[in-house]
Design a protein around this motif. Structure first.
Motif, PDB file in Angstrom:
ATOM      1  N   UNK A   1      44.371  34.646  45.445  1.00 47.79           N
ATOM      2  CA  UNK A   1      45.082  34.057  44.600  1.00 47.79           C
ATOM      3  C   UNK A   1      46.756  34.635  44.766  1.00 47.79           C
ATOM      4  N   UNK A   2      47.022  35.319  45.682  1.00 45.25           N
ATOM      5  CA  UNK A   2      48.326  35.904  46.271  1.00 45.25           C
ATOM      6  C   UNK A   2      48.151  35.841  47.428  1.00 45.25           C
TER       7      UNK A   2
ATOM      8  N   UNK B   1      50.413  31.231  39.767  1.00 43.34           N
ATOM      9  CA  UNK B   1      51.104  30.867  38.451  1.00 43.34           C
ATOM     10  C   UNK B   1      50.984  32.063  37.594  1.00 43.34           C
ATOM     11  N   UNK B   2      51.652  32.063  36.617  1.00 43.86           N
ATOM     12  CA  UNK B   2      51.800  33.167  35.528  1.00 43.86           C
ATOM     13  C   UNK B   2      50.435  33.165  34.635  1.00 43.86           C
ATOM     14  N   UNK B   3      50.343  33.943  33.529  1.00 42.89           N
ATOM     15  CA  UNK B   3      49.176  33.534  32.793  1.00 42.89           C
ATOM     16  C   UNK B   3      49.062  32.459  32.141  1.00 42.89           C
ATOM     17  N   UNK B   4      47.706  32.107  32.016  1.00 41.62           N
ATOM     18  CA  UNK B   4      47.790  30.548  31.559  1.00 41.62           C
ATOM     19  C   UNK B   4      48.037  29.498  32.424  1.00 41.62           C
TER      20      UNK B   4
ATOM     21  N   UNK C   1      48.218  28.852  42.750  1.00 43.49           N
ATOM     22  CA  UNK C   1      46.678  28.712  42.134  1.00 43.49           C
ATOM     23  C   UNK C   1      47.034  29.355  40.526  1.00 43.49           C
ATOM     24  N   UNK C   2      46.121  28.880  39.814  1.00 46.58           N
ATOM     25  CA  UNK C   2      46.039  29.711  38.428  1.00 46.58           C
ATOM     26  C   UNK C   2      44.653  30.695  38.381  1.00 46.58           C
TER      27      UNK C   2
ATOM     28  N   UNK D   1      40.896  40.203  41.829  1.00 50.82           N
ATOM     29  CA  UNK D   1      41.658  38.859  42.150  1.00 50.82           C
ATOM     30  C   UNK D   1      40.898  37.754  42.210  1.00 50.82           C
ATOM     31  N   UNK D   2      41.462  36.607  41.423  1.00 52.37           N
ATOM     32  CA  UNK D   2      40.476  35.396  41.491  1.00 52.37           C
ATOM     33  C   UNK D   2      41.397  33.990  41.002  1.00 52.37           C
TER      34      UNK D   2
END
Length: 422
Positions: free
Chosen positions: A120-121, A186-189, A359-360, A369-370
């Motif tokens: 993800x990061x 990306x941030x939440x959602x 990524x979201x 982490x996903x």
């Protein structure tokens, strides 16, 4: 130069589904290779190995090898297309995960969720960038690079510890560009990150005088007590109304249980919403004075990243939001976050910056982490469409100032600590 295009998939719904399925499979495969090549920031050999894999995957999609920029032993990669830089894509291939993390957190993609250290990061963001640019490159055939003219893709190897060797490189690449697109998650959602706080980091060193804590404690100058006074003073510099957080973090003091501590040290993390607050806190940190007679202080550190203000992202976010309807993705959301990225540097030199295009998912730096597999092709198509629009006549990139590429980053023999490899 012809106008680059991102062609929609035409035909039946089955054709669209087939395209999305194939793109998703390719993205997952590339992300898997990247995640399985562990790259903790502090392990220079591991970062170098990761850079070679990133270069291999990137060259396969982009049709050309990157420049390998080695600064103080850290390996960064740069692809530059055309003579006039106009749009910068920015990411990093280092992670916070130490070698061996895969044993407890193996890469897997199951039930629509992809997991693995650094997925993800932000290793997914790198794969997305390669596929997005490949779509522009192949608009006139797989060997055509004209669609990428004006694009620079910079992938650094030291973002997690604060970009100590790549900051100057990032700023130099950003200055001549009309837009910087940051591939952080990306941030939440799935929200794009349109505002980030600035960061300062300090180390406060306290010197006292040792003495036996049972026989003659009065002869000592207790560095632990002095550090406690300073921690309270530092904490008071925060201002929640202005969004300023000043947080003492790691603390060390003393040697043995029966000795008045002669030394102590603590670290301070500062998050600010604007440069005026960053300057205020910096001035106050440097004005700290000892509380106990005989104690001494030394203040190290200072501002690390400037804020990324909402104004730097506003126009790019609006542009991206106009594109999503035609892509069938739906409206975008935005979020302001306290964490910093290399986008703070690009905004700090005046380049419009949009962050969170990767990524979201969630769980950055954590056991969970996903990322969501179904969002990968959607965000990749959005990235490709945004780059294409910025490069098109009348786009933000089209009217960028025609500045020469900074000499410190130009191709050719390097001197000092900055070495470039083919």
């Amino acid at each position: 130069m012809r106008q680059p295009e991102v062609h929609a998939v035409t035909g039946t719904a089955d054709d669209q589904h087939t395209y999305e399925t194939e793109l998703t499979a390719q993205l997952v495969a590339d992300i898997g290779r990247l995640v399985r090549c562990e790259s903790p920031s502090e392990d220079l050999a591991a970062v170098a190995r990761s850079a070679e894999l990133v270069a291999e995957i990137g060259a396969r999609h982009l049709g050309t090898q990157p420049e390998r920029l080695v600064i103080d032993g850290r390996t960064h990669l740069r692809w530059r297309f055309g003579d006039t830089p106009r749009v910068l894509l920015l990411g990093h291939h280092d992670t916070v995960w130490p070698i061996g993390s895969l044993a407890g957190h193996p890469f897997e993609a199951r039930d629509g969720v992809l997991r693995g250290p650094g997925c993800f990061d932000m290793k997914a963001g790198l794969a997305m960038a390669f596929h997005a640019l490949a779509a522009l490159r192949s608009a006139d055939g797989p060997n055509d690079l004209d669609g990428l003219s004006g694009v620079t893709l910079l992938i650094t190897g030291d973002e997690e510890p604060g970009s100590p060797t790549s900051r100057e490189l990032i700023e130099d690449e950003a200055r001549p560009c009309a837009a910087a697109l940051v591939l952080e998650a990306a941030g939440p959602g799935g929200a794009l990150k349109t505002e980030r706080k600035g960061v300062s980091r300090y180390e406060v060193l306290v010197r006292g005088r040792a003495a036996h804590s049972g026989l003659d404690p009065e002869r000592g100058v207790n560095a632990t007590i002095e550090a406690a006074h300073q921690i309270l003073a530092v904490t008071a510099l925060g201002d929640p109304v202005r969004g300023t957080a000043v947080t003492p973090t790691r603390l060390e003091a003393g040697t043995t249980a029966n000795t008045v501590p002669a030394a102590a040290r603590f670290e301070v993390d500062v998050r600010v919403g604007d440069t005026a607050e960053q300057h205020r806190v910096d001035t106050a940190m440097r004005a700290l004075r000892p509380h106990l007679p005989g104690a001494a202080l030394e203040i190290r550190g200072g501002p690390n990243r400037p804020p990324l203000p909402a104004a730097a992202s506003r126009n790019l976010f609006e542009r991206a939001n106009r594109l999503v309807d035609g892509l069938g993705i739906g409206p975008l959301t935005s979020v302001a976050v306290g964490g910093a990225s290399d986008g703070n540097f690009t905004a700090g030199v005046g380049t419009p910056t949009l962050d969170g295009l990767g990524a979201v998912g969630g769980g950055a730096h954590a056991d969970d982490e996903h990322l969501l597999v179904a969002e990968l092709p959607k965000r990749t198509r959005l990235l490709a469409a945004l780059v294409a629009e910025l490069l098109a006549p009348g786009g933000a990139g089209w009217s960028a100032p025609t500045k020469p590429v900074p000499s410190s980053c130009a191709s050719g023999p390097a001197t000092g600590r900055h070495r470039m490899e083919p």
